[in-house]
Design a protein around this motif. Structure first.
Motif, PDB file in Angstrom:
ATOM      1  N   UNK A 144     -53.595 -83.624  12.698  1.00 17.29           N
ATOM      2  CA  UNK A 144     -52.817 -84.835  12.426  1.00 17.29           C
ATOM      3  C   UNK A 144     -52.011 -84.691  11.139  1.00 17.29           C
ATOM      4  N   UNK A 145     -52.633 -84.116  10.108  1.00 15.69           N
ATOM      5  CA  UNK A 145     -51.936 -83.929   8.830  1.00 15.69           C
ATOM      6  C   UNK A 145     -50.787 -82.939   8.978  1.00 15.69           C
ATOM      7  N   UNK A 146     -50.987 -81.895   9.763  1.00 12.19           N
ATOM      8  CA  UNK A 146     -49.906 -80.939  10.005  1.00 12.19           C
ATOM      9  C   UNK A 146     -48.802 -81.622  10.809  1.00 12.19           C
ATOM     10  N   UNK A 147     -49.178 -82.407  11.803  1.00 13.57           N
ATOM     11  CA  UNK A 147     -48.209 -83.058  12.676  1.00 13.57           C
ATOM     12  C   UNK A 147     -47.248 -83.980  11.948  1.00 13.57           C
TER      13      UNK A 147
ATOM     14  N   UNK B 118     -44.132 -76.180  17.675  1.00 19.08           N
ATOM     15  CA  UNK B 118     -44.904 -75.640  16.552  1.00 19.08           C
ATOM     16  C   UNK B 118     -46.375 -76.009  16.693  1.00 19.08           C
ATOM     17  N   UNK B 119     -46.656 -77.253  17.079  1.00 17.59           N
ATOM     18  CA  UNK B 119     -48.054 -77.676  17.262  1.00 17.59           C
ATOM     19  C   UNK B 119     -48.725 -76.852  18.364  1.00 17.59           C
ATOM     20  N   UNK B 120     -48.000 -76.546  19.445  1.00 16.90           N
ATOM     21  CA  UNK B 120     -48.561 -75.700  20.499  1.00 16.90           C
ATOM     22  C   UNK B 120     -48.886 -74.317  19.962  1.00 16.90           C
ATOM     23  N   UNK B 121     -47.994 -73.760  19.135  1.00 16.05           N
ATOM     24  CA  UNK B 121     -48.237 -72.447  18.539  1.00 16.05           C
ATOM     25  C   UNK B 121     -49.457 -72.478  17.618  1.00 16.05           C
ATOM     26  N   UNK B 122     -49.573 -73.536  16.834  1.00 15.03           N
ATOM     27  CA  UNK B 122     -50.725 -73.662  15.929  1.00 15.03           C
ATOM     28  C   UNK B 122     -52.014 -73.766  16.736  1.00 15.03           C
ATOM     29  N   UNK B 123     -52.014 -74.585  17.784  1.00 11.90           N
ATOM     30  CA  UNK B 123     -53.213 -74.721  18.628  1.00 11.90           C
ATOM     31  C   UNK B 123     -53.563 -73.400  19.301  1.00 11.90           C
ATOM     32  N   UNK B 124     -52.565 -72.654  19.749  1.00 16.17           N
ATOM     33  CA  UNK B 124     -52.827 -71.353  20.375  1.00 16.17           C
ATOM     34  C   UNK B 124     -53.463 -70.402  19.376  1.00 16.17           C
ATOM     35  N   UNK B 125     -52.959 -70.397  18.134  1.00 12.64           N
ATOM     36  CA  UNK B 125     -53.538 -69.526  17.100  1.00 12.64           C
ATOM     37  C   UNK B 125     -54.976 -69.941  16.782  1.00 12.64           C
ATOM     38  N   UNK B 126     -55.223 -71.250  16.711  1.00  9.19           N
ATOM     39  CA  UNK B 126     -56.581 -71.736  16.465  1.00  9.19           C
ATOM     40  C   UNK B 126     -57.496 -71.317  17.608  1.00  9.19           C
TER      41      UNK B 126
ATOM     42  N   UNK C  79     -53.807 -71.935   6.597  1.00  9.59           N
ATOM     43  CA  UNK C  79     -53.325 -72.579   5.384  1.00  9.59           C
ATOM     44  C   UNK C  79     -53.507 -74.082   5.466  1.00  9.59           C
ATOM     45  N   UNK C  80     -53.560 -74.715   4.327  1.00  7.74           N
ATOM     46  CA  UNK C  80     -53.765 -76.166   4.301  1.00  7.74           C
ATOM     47  C   UNK C  80     -52.545 -76.874   4.877  1.00  7.74           C
TER      48      UNK C  80
END
Length: 178
Positions: free
Chosen positions: A29-32, A43-51, A79-80
């Protein structure tokens, strides 16, 4: 016994501890809120895939549930949320158009920790109340208890008097007891 949730992260199913889920949800949520609207979903999809990739590396035949340490490890690698820039919008993706003012009567209350506990949850509760690392609170309590004896009586009193942290159920998720 900890509650677990079944979630899809990056299109892959995972079983995750409730406290790990809450930490991950807050991070996402904070990243979003820091991403530009035109590219945010990609970008959120890419972050979720990396997670999801990081969680897959963490899981083994012995460990099948994503825990808080795995979430913290993934966040440390990515990263934060502050590294993604300043917040662009004030609302989270779940509450678009429903910005509510903060409640002025919210009081901070001390509870013994239900999930981060070694003996009675007192140190975990103190750590959560003051937003500290539970290990640091445990070390300070141990040092004060062993060398001065000052921490033993207050610890026992807090163990008896302080209420246990209430259980929180997240709506729309499948909970399983483990």
């Amino acid at each position: 016994m900890k509650k677990t949730l079944q979630v899809n992260i990056g299109g892959r199913p995972f079983i995750i501890d409730e406290d790990a889920y809450l930490t991950l949800r807050q991070y996402l949520d904070e990243v979003g809120i820091r991403l530009d609207g035109s590219e945010s979903s990609e970008v959120m999809e890419d972050i979720e895939t990396r997670i999801a990739d990081l969680f897959q590396e963490t899981l083994s035949s012995r460990i099948q549930v994503v825990n808080l340490d795995a979430v913290r490890h993934a966040i440390a690698i990515l990263g934060s949320a502050k590294e993604f820039g300043e917040p662009i919008r004030q609302t989270t993706p779940d509450s678009v158009g429903e910005q509510q003012p903060p409640s002025p009567t919210v009081k901070k209350r001390f509870y013994r920790s239900r999930y981060d506990r070694m003996l009675g949850g007192v140190c975990g509760g103190i750590a959560r109340y003051y937003d500290l690392d539970p290990l640091l609170v445990r070390i300070i309590t141990l040092v004060l208890g062993v060398f001065t004896g000052l921490a033993i009586l207050p610890y026992i009193i807090l163990w008896i008097v302080a209420p246990m942290e209430p259980r929180q159920i997240t709506e729309g998720t499948d909970l399983k007891d483990q």
